[in-house]
Design an enzyme around this catalytic site. Structure first.
Site, PDB file in Angstrom:
ATOM      1  N   HIS A 129       0.819  -1.210   0.000  1.00  0.00           N
ATOM      2  CA  HIS A 129       0.000   0.000   0.000  1.00  0.00           C
ATOM      3  C   HIS A 129       0.854   1.261   0.000  1.00  0.00           C
ATOM      4  O   HIS A 129       1.718   1.437   0.868  1.00  0.00           O
ATOM      5  CB  HIS A 129      -0.912  -0.003   1.228  1.00  0.00           C
ATOM      6  CG  HIS A 129      -1.826   1.167   1.275  1.00  0.00           C
ATOM      7  ND1 HIS A 129      -1.812   2.081   2.296  1.00  0.00           N
ATOM      8  CD2 HIS A 129      -2.773   1.594   0.399  1.00  0.00           C
ATOM      9  CE1 HIS A 129      -2.715   3.007   2.051  1.00  0.00           C
ATOM     10  NE2 HIS A 129      -3.308   2.731   0.914  1.00  0.00           N
ATOM     11  N   HIS A 153     -11.260   4.536  -8.110  1.00  0.00           N
ATOM     12  CA  HIS A 153     -11.939   3.443  -7.415  1.00  0.00           C
ATOM     13  C   HIS A 153     -13.244   3.032  -8.073  1.00  0.00           C
ATOM     14  O   HIS A 153     -13.754   1.956  -7.801  1.00  0.00           O
ATOM     15  CB  HIS A 153     -12.200   3.837  -5.960  1.00  0.00           C
ATOM     16  CG  HIS A 153     -10.971   3.856  -5.118  1.00  0.00           C
ATOM     17  ND1 HIS A 153     -10.805   4.726  -4.080  1.00  0.00           N
ATOM     18  CD2 HIS A 153      -9.831   3.117  -5.166  1.00  0.00           C
ATOM     19  CE1 HIS A 153      -9.621   4.520  -3.507  1.00  0.00           C
ATOM     20  NE2 HIS A 153      -9.016   3.554  -4.163  1.00  0.00           N
ATOM     21  N   ARG A 228     -17.044  17.633  19.238  1.00  0.00           N
ATOM     22  CA  ARG A 228     -17.246  17.805  20.682  1.00  0.00           C
ATOM     23  C   ARG A 228     -18.718  18.109  20.922  1.00  0.00           C
ATOM     24  O   ARG A 228     -19.192  19.217  20.667  1.00  0.00           O
ATOM     25  CB  ARG A 228     -16.369  18.951  21.206  1.00  0.00           C
ATOM     26  CG  ARG A 228     -16.598  19.264  22.703  1.00  0.00           C
ATOM     27  CD  ARG A 228     -16.193  18.084  23.553  1.00  0.00           C
ATOM     28  NE  ARG A 228     -16.245  18.365  24.992  1.00  0.00           N
ATOM     29  CZ  ARG A 228     -17.161  17.862  25.813  1.00  0.00           C
ATOM     30  NH1 ARG A 228     -18.148  17.101  25.329  1.00  0.00           N
ATOM     31  NH2 ARG A 228     -17.118  18.124  27.103  1.00  0.00           N
ATOM     32  N   CYS A 274     -10.676  22.478  21.378  1.00  0.00           N
ATOM     33  CA  CYS A 274     -11.353  22.168  22.624  1.00  0.00           C
ATOM     34  C   CYS A 274     -10.469  22.585  23.804  1.00  0.00           C
ATOM     35  O   CYS A 274      -9.238  22.460  23.745  1.00  0.00           O
ATOM     36  CB  CYS A 274     -11.654  20.680  22.687  1.00  0.00           C
ATOM     37  SG  CYS A 274     -12.476  20.142  24.211  1.00  0.00           S
ATOM     38  N   TYR A 420     -15.000  24.658  32.251  1.00  0.00           N
ATOM     39  CA  TYR A 420     -14.128  25.394  31.335  1.00  0.00           C
ATOM     40  C   TYR A 420     -13.512  26.617  32.015  1.00  0.00           C
ATOM     41  O   TYR A 420     -13.569  27.739  31.507  1.00  0.00           O
ATOM     42  CB  TYR A 420     -14.883  25.779  30.060  1.00  0.00           C
ATOM     43  CG  TYR A 420     -15.364  24.576  29.288  1.00  0.00           C
ATOM     44  CD1 TYR A 420     -14.468  23.602  28.865  1.00  0.00           C
ATOM     45  CD2 TYR A 420     -16.708  24.405  28.998  1.00  0.00           C
ATOM     46  CE1 TYR A 420     -14.896  22.487  28.174  1.00  0.00           C
ATOM     47  CE2 TYR A 420     -17.152  23.283  28.301  1.00  0.00           C
ATOM     48  CZ  TYR A 420     -16.235  22.338  27.896  1.00  0.00           C
ATOM     49  OH  TYR A 420     -16.667  21.227  27.213  1.00  0.00           O
TER      50      TYR A 420
END
Length: 582
Positions: A129, A153, A228, A274, A420
């Site tokens: 590959h 493909h 998230r 995040c 947070y």
């Protein structure tokens, strides 16, 4: 062998010049995604498999078949198209359950994949590959999400080649069980996710891409952009959708069509991160509460929509109203609150807020976004509308936006008031007072190494060099101006080359993007350095650290910035690799 070579030539015939170059053997180093470039090779498998996979004779073989970095780029475009079935089911072949297929997820156990109801043993193909070990991302699971690497493909001979690896059929009942969803599950309406994502939480869904894919593209494909979620993904009818804007002299109720037709469309390239990105490194010091994010809870995209400031002005919040609020000595509006349409069983919705001056600033670039990477927002990213607050922690970029409120107070949401926020390493859950700390808005300077991976094995070749790649970003629009990289644990340093999307522009035939305006460097920079491996060393610690244009620098270790929620993790990033003589 002749048949194989003929097929390889046909596989590369339909590629673009850039793609053909990736598949063509040459004296120059191959691109990093092939796993053979940079003068050094990494592997986590055995020596025989690694050597075969890196043999340049195989670089042109079966170009683009199965999976690779580009699979995620076209996945969203292909999975809705009509599919040409493979050869009819062969009754003589055995039937396997998904559980049996899942057992074959490594080179040691054999690499099996499923495709359109068939089971394929591609173990012998792995060494050929061009994308190296990335083919293993599909091991033990479905091939379809990885199928769309190139248009090649869809050609018959590619399907014929895959059919040579067929070993059985997937149990139809097992397929039905996999598709079955419990209707009472509040998460039953969640969208399908790309299987390459590393899942940190299934319900609600939270996942990040493998680091080696994250660093491949300046613009992160939407399918692998980190996800998230705090609550189930809501199903929103765009025809009946309304955005309510309150706290204005003239409250507004805007349809999606209103937002698209009544306000100029603006596009901003911005990185979202995040607050818990790299939390796993804090967990390694001392356990924290939160999802165990790696280094990929960060991604970069183009966002398009109406400027929030234009919408607020439409409701009468112009310069005069802003000046009056400023003169009110704290009694006027100071925040803009956002409420999402995602809700828990009690009906409580996700919410957050940002300072009003960020929303009103001409340089703030705060968007009410309805497009991501040139298409409608995906469901996981807030369809039909979200707020994008460039330079600000991801938690304030509220998705499935239902309401905007100009207010004197911050959002009362749990995620604004009791989460947070950052605390001292000495603060524990018995002593923490969330009201004593401000909500995170702008994030500190950040960088991480995406290649090589921690624990990789590098072969020392004649050049004795290794290619190190990663990302760097800083909050608040501060531009990253330098990334330093060390191959001896931080004793000596080299400066990496910063990339700002010029390769992306070249691939699309466009000019490179202009440098960011001062204070508006919203997007990350990818970086790269080719450096000599320390002579004679078998265990090497690679380190990176970034510097922004305010000369903010990353701290050298995690312990001094550890906090009970595991947020703001931005210490020097370190990966440890083993070097073997070629």
């Amino acid at each position: 062998m002749l048949l194989l070579l003929r097929r390889c030539r046909r596989l590369t015939a339909g590629l673009s010049p850039a793609q053909a170059q990736r598949a063509r053997p040459a004296a120059s180093p191959a691109p990093s995604w092939c796993g053979v470039g940079g003068g050094s090779r990494s592997s986590s498998g055995g020596g025989e498999d690694r050597q075969t996979a890196q043999d340049p004779r195989w670089r042109p073989a079966l170009a683009g078949l199965l999976v690779g970095t580009g699979a995620v780029l076209a996945y969203g475009l292909h999975h809705h198209k009509a599919e040409r079935p493979l050869a009819p089911m062969e009754p003589a072949l055995p039937v396997f359950s998904q559980a049996e297929v899942s057992k074959h997820g490594s080179l040691e156990a054999g690499v099996w994949v499923t495709f359109r109801g068939g089971v394929y043993d591609i173990t012998d193909f792995v060494a050929m590959h061009p994308g190296g070990d990335k083919i293993l991302l599909a091991a033990g699971g479905a091939l379809e999400p990885f199928w769309a690497l190139y248009a090649v493909h869809s050609q018959d001979h590619v399907l014929d080649i895959l059919s040579e690896y067929k070993v059985g059929e997937l149990d139809p009942e097992d397929q039905a069980r996999q598709r079955a969803v419990e209707p009472s599950d509040p998460y039953s309406g969640d969208p399908q996710r790309h299987p390459v994502l590393r899942v940190n939480s299934a319900k609600p869904f939270n996942g990040e891409p493998p680091p080696e894919l994250l660093g491949d593209s300046y613009i992160t494909p939407s399918a692998i952009f980190f996800k998230r979620n705090h609550l189930p993904v809501p199903r929103v009818d765009p025809a009946s959708y309304r955005l309510r804007v309150e706290g204005l002299p003239r409250p507004l109720s805007l349809s999606l069509a209103d937002l698209k037709s009544r306000f100029p469309k603006h596009t901003v390239t911005a990185t979202l991160q995040c607050a818990g990105n790299r939390r796993s490194e804090m967990n390694a010091v001392k356990q924290v509460k939160g999802l165990n994010w790696g280094i990929a809870a960060i991604s970069n995209a183009t966002w398009s929509g109406a400027l929030l400031r234009d919408v607020l002005r439409e409701g009468g919040w112009g310069p005069e109203a802003a000046a009056a609020a400023a003169a009110a000595a704290g009694r006027g509006a100071r925040h803009v609150q956002f409420e999402g349409l995602d809700a828990d069983a009690s009906g409580t919705t996700y919410g957050a807020s940002i300072p009003l001056n960020k929303a009103l600033s001409e340089e703030g670039d705060v968007l009410l976004a309805y497009q991501m990477n040139g298409e409608d927002l995906p469901a996981d990213h807030g369809y039909p509308l979200r707020v994008v607050v460039p330079g600000t922690v991801g938690a304030r970029n509220v998705k499935w936006l239902g309401k905007v409120i100009v207010s004197r107070e911050e959002s009362a949401s749990h995620w604004q008031q009791n989460d947070y926020k950052g605390f001292s390493p000495g603060t524990d859950w018995d002593t923490v007072d969330f009201k004593s700390a401000p909500a995170i808005q702008e994030l500190p300077v950040q960088s991480a190494i995406t290649q090589p991976a921690d624990g990789a094995v590098l072969e020392r070749d004649a050049d004795g060099e290794v290619t190190v790649r990663g990302y760097a970003w800083s909050g608040g629009g501060r531009e990253v101006v330098r990334v330093d990289v060390s191959l001896d644990g931080g004793k000596t340093w080299q400066v990496a080359r910063l990339r700002e999307g010029e390769e992306q522009g070249e691939e699309q035939g466009e000019a490179p993007p202009p440098p960011p305006l001062p204070g508006r460097a919203w997007a990350w920079k990818l970086w790269e350095v080719v450096a000599p491996l320390p002579p004679g060393e078998q265990q090497v610690e690679i380190v990176c650290k970034a510097v922004d244009n305010s000369y903010n620098m990353q701290p050298d270790s995690v312990a001094p910035i550890w906090n009970l929620r595991g947020v703001l993790s931005n210490a020097w990033h370190r990966v440890r690799v083993t070097v073997r003589e070629d």
